[in-house]
Design a protein around this motif. Structure first.
Motif, mmCIF file in Angstrom:
data_model
loop_
_atom_site.group_PDB
_atom_site.id
_atom_site.type_symbol
_atom_site.label_atom_id
_atom_site.label_comp_id
_atom_site.label_asym_id
_atom_site.label_seq_id
_atom_site.Cartn_x
_atom_site.Cartn_y
_atom_site.Cartn_z
ATOM 1 N N GLY A 245 0.813 -1.220 0.000
ATOM 2 C CA GLY A 245 0.000 0.000 0.000
ATOM 3 C C GLY A 245 0.836 1.255 0.000
ATOM 4 O O GLY A 245 0.414 2.302 -0.495
ATOM 5 N N LEU A 246 2.035 1.147 0.544
ATOM 6 C CA LEU A 246 2.914 2.301 0.663
ATOM 7 C C LEU A 246 3.704 2.574 -0.614
ATOM 8 O O LEU A 246 3.969 3.733 -0.964
ATOM 9 N N GLY A 247 4.087 1.510 -1.333
ATOM 10 C CA GLY A 247 4.935 1.692 -2.504
ATOM 11 C C GLY A 247 6.278 2.299 -2.107
ATOM 12 O O GLY A 247 6.857 1.947 -1.081
ATOM 13 N N ASP A 248 6.749 3.246 -2.912
ATOM 14 C CA ASP A 248 8.026 3.908 -2.653
ATOM 15 C C ASP A 248 7.847 5.257 -1.962
ATOM 16 O O ASP A 248 8.661 6.168 -2.135
ATOM 17 N N CYS A 249 6.784 5.378 -1.180
ATOM 18 C CA CYS A 249 6.395 6.688 -0.656
ATOM 19 C C CYS A 249 6.699 6.885 0.821
ATOM 20 O O CYS A 249 6.193 7.825 1.438
ATOM 21 N N ALA A 250 7.512 6.007 1.410
ATOM 22 C CA ALA A 250 7.731 6.053 2.857
ATOM 23 C C ALA A 250 8.284 7.382 3.336
ATOM 24 O O ALA A 250 7.956 7.844 4.437
ATOM 25 N N SER A 251 9.124 8.034 2.540
ATOM 26 C CA SER A 251 9.763 9.272 2.996
ATOM 27 C C SER A 251 8.752 10.394 3.217
ATOM 28 O O SER A 251 9.046 11.366 3.920
ATOM 29 N N ARG A 252 7.555 10.262 2.634
ATOM 30 C CA ARG A 252 6.518 11.285 2.770
ATOM 31 C C ARG A 252 5.328 10.825 3.598
ATOM 32 O O ARG A 252 4.436 11.634 3.886
ATOM 33 N N ALA A 253 5.272 9.549 3.973
ATOM 34 C CA ALA A 253 4.059 8.996 4.562
ATOM 35 C C ALA A 253 4.096 8.979 6.084
ATOM 36 O O ALA A 253 5.115 8.678 6.700
ATOM 37 N N VAL A 254 2.955 9.306 6.675
ATOM 38 C CA VAL A 254 2.724 9.177 8.109
ATOM 39 C C VAL A 254 1.577 8.191 8.286
ATOM 40 O O VAL A 254 0.522 8.358 7.664
ATOM 41 N N THR A 255 1.772 7.164 9.102
ATOM 42 C CA THR A 255 0.688 6.210 9.357
ATOM 43 C C THR A 255 -0.233 6.852 10.385
ATOM 44 O O THR A 255 -0.070 6.699 11.597
ATOM 45 N N THR A 256 -1.217 7.591 9.892
ATOM 46 C CA THR A 256 -2.073 8.378 10.774
ATOM 47 C C THR A 256 -3.170 7.556 11.436
ATOM 48 O O THR A 256 -3.820 8.045 12.362
ATOM 49 N N GLU A 257 -3.384 6.313 10.949
ATOM 50 C CA GLU A 257 -4.298 5.414 11.647
ATOM 51 C C GLU A 257 -3.817 3.974 11.521
ATOM 52 O O GLU A 257 -3.559 3.484 10.417
ATOM 53 N N PHE A 258 -3.695 3.319 12.658
ATOM 54 C CA PHE A 258 -3.492 1.889 12.782
ATOM 55 C C PHE A 258 -3.825 1.564 14.228
ATOM 56 O O PHE A 258 -3.761 2.443 15.098
ATOM 57 N N GLY A 259 -4.224 0.343 14.501
ATOM 58 C CA GLY A 259 -4.556 0.021 15.880
ATOM 59 C C GLY A 259 -4.966 -1.424 16.039
ATOM 60 O O GLY A 259 -5.250 -2.123 15.056
ATOM 61 N N ALA A 260 -5.012 -1.871 17.273
ATOM 62 C CA ALA A 260 -5.359 -3.249 17.607
ATOM 63 C C ALA A 260 -5.934 -3.264 19.022
ATOM 64 O O ALA A 260 -5.760 -2.301 19.782
ATOM 65 N N PRO A 261 -6.610 -4.338 19.419
ATOM 66 C CA PRO A 261 -7.221 -4.381 20.758
ATOM 67 C C PRO A 261 -6.205 -4.199 21.877
ATOM 68 O O PRO A 261 -5.154 -4.831 21.879
ATOM 69 N N MET A 262 -6.557 -3.322 22.820
ATOM 70 C CA MET A 262 -5.659 -3.035 23.933
ATOM 71 C C MET A 262 -6.227 -3.468 25.278
ATOM 72 O O MET A 262 -5.550 -3.312 26.297
ATOM 73 N N ASP A 263 -7.443 -3.994 25.309
ATOM 74 C CA ASP A 263 -8.003 -4.406 26.599
ATOM 75 C C ASP A 263 -8.501 -5.850 26.572
ATOM 76 O O ASP A 263 -9.411 -6.223 27.302
ATOM 77 N N SER A 264 -7.870 -6.671 25.718
ATOM 78 C CA SER A 264 -8.265 -8.081 25.625
ATOM 79 C C SER A 264 -7.155 -9.021 26.089
ATOM 80 O O SER A 264 -7.240 -10.232 25.894
ATOM 81 N N GLY A 265 -6.109 -8.468 26.689
ATOM 82 C CA GLY A 265 -5.049 -9.285 27.253
ATOM 83 C C GLY A 265 -4.012 -9.791 26.279
ATOM 84 O O GLY A 265 -3.187 -10.639 26.647
ATOM 85 N N LEU A 266 -3.999 -9.293 25.049
ATOM 86 C CA LEU A 266 -2.998 -9.748 24.085
ATOM 87 C C LEU A 266 -1.603 -9.260 24.479
ATOM 88 O O LEU A 266 -1.440 -8.135 24.958
ATOM 89 N N ASP A 267 -0.613 -10.102 24.244
ATOM 90 C CA ASP A 267 0.769 -9.760 24.558
ATOM 91 C C ASP A 267 1.502 -9.437 23.263
ATOM 92 O O ASP A 267 1.918 -10.326 22.529
ATOM 93 N N TYR A 268 1.659 -8.163 22.995
ATOM 94 C CA TYR A 268 2.285 -7.737 21.746
ATOM 95 C C TYR A 268 3.812 -7.871 21.775
ATOM 96 O O TYR A 268 4.456 -7.646 20.751
#
Length: 349
Positions: A245-268
């Protein structure tokens, strides 16, 4: 970027070769600069409880529509202090919409922005379509234009404030969206391009069309990735999906949304976990670190209300208290550690 023109011998300065060289260099000098990386953005989203797609003013989690400017400032100061203490953020992403900016609530809501910048935080102001039924399109372009005129007039001179013309423009084709973004930029020439974030196409999950459009050179790119976009993957699959999804655009890209469950006891922190969320979050934060990409986690607080819970199960902070006496707590330290890992060794500690 400043590229000095090479000295030209007087006798040959008018030759076709030298004229071509000078012309090419002149284009490079005039081209907007592109950031070497975006790791300077280390933050979270502060969202409405129930999500930001509302057909009315945006009342962020912890705020009340009856709050005046001073009350909003006091509440925002408390929330930001919690984010800073618990997460070491330097960036906050905030929603705007036409109902907020055109109403008296804007006078109070400005306290959220002013509090952030007075603390030295970067503030990313992103437009959320006015209601979930708008289909990923601006349903009133005149109102949208008026909103952005107000916002940029008020905050255009503040170097800490950044502008995202639209969050997740999924109702437009790639060509339609890049045309619209280019028109927005042309209509706001006083806003430096390095303070504009253009959302990737679709649900902001494809950065490549924005990156390829020369009219958008010099801007940043807002990039999103969630498990519900793509389903089940292993670690390597998530690495590849992120990079695709990013292609060659990392130098300009900010991942402004990403996330995962934080109250289900997962150990990241468990690299051997077969859980899809764990492999996703580990892969995404690994790649962001490798590519020197900044990010704003979704959500810091607020967001969709998960059935049986009081807030979004992705929230990396839990909001407690009432009035201006607000505090934040961390439901999953291993999730915070992955957030910090993604920010890289330069994160504030």
């Amino acid at each position: 970027m400043s590229i000095p023109l090479p000295p030209q011998p007087a006798a040959s300065s008018g030759s076709p070769v030298n004229r071509l060289l000078i012309g090419v260099l002149a284009v490079l000098v005039a081209a907007p600069s592109v950031s070497a990386n975006t790791s300077r953005f280390r933050g979270v989203n502060w969202a409405v409880l129930g999500d930001n797609f509302v057909d009315g003013p945006l009342i962020l989690n912890g705020l009340d529509e009856s709050d005046d400017y001073d009350t909003v400032r006091a509440k925002a100061d408390a929330v930001y202090a919690g984010f800073e203490d618990n997460l070491a953020i330097n960036t906050i992403r905030l929603p705007v919409n036409t109902h907020t900016v055109s109403s008296t609530w804007w006078d109070a809501y400005a306290g959220v922005i002013d509090s952030a910048t007075d603390r030295g935080l970067n503030a990313i102001l992103g437009y959320w379509e006015d209601g979930a039924a708008s289909g990923g399109r601006v349903n009133n372009v005149a109102a949208w234009d008026a909103m952005w005129d107000t916002v940029t007039d008020q905050y255009g001179n503040n170097s800490l404030v950044h502008f995202e013309p639209m969050n997740e423009p999924h109702g437009y084709s790639a060509a339609e969206w890049t045309d619209m973004a280019a028109t927005w930029i042309a209509g706001h020439p006083s806003v430096p391009r390095e303070r504009i974030l253009v959302g990737g196409t679709g649900y902001s999950q494809d950065a490549k069309p924005v990156c390829a459009d020369r009219r958008l050179d010099g801007t940043l790119i807002s990039y999103h990735i969630y498990t519900f976009f793509y389903g089940q993957e292993n670690y390597d699959g998530w690495v590849q999906t992120f990079r695709d999804g990013l292609g060659d655009c990392a130098s300009r890209a900010v991942t402004t949304e990403f996330g995962a469950p934080m109250d289900s006891g997962l150990d990241y922190s468990n690299a051997d976990s077969a859980d899809n969320f764990v492999q996703y979050l580990r892969a995404v934060t690994d790649v962001m670190r490798q590519l020197n990409m900044g990010s704003t986690y979704w959500p810091g607080t607020g967001g969709k209300i998960t059935q049986g819970q009081s807030d979004d199960w992705y929230s990396i902070q839990k909001l407690h208290g009432s009035g201006t006496n607000l505090i934040l707590t961390t439901p999953n330290p291993s999730g915070v550690n992955r957030l910090w890992h993604g920010w890289g060794p330069e994160r504030v500690q």
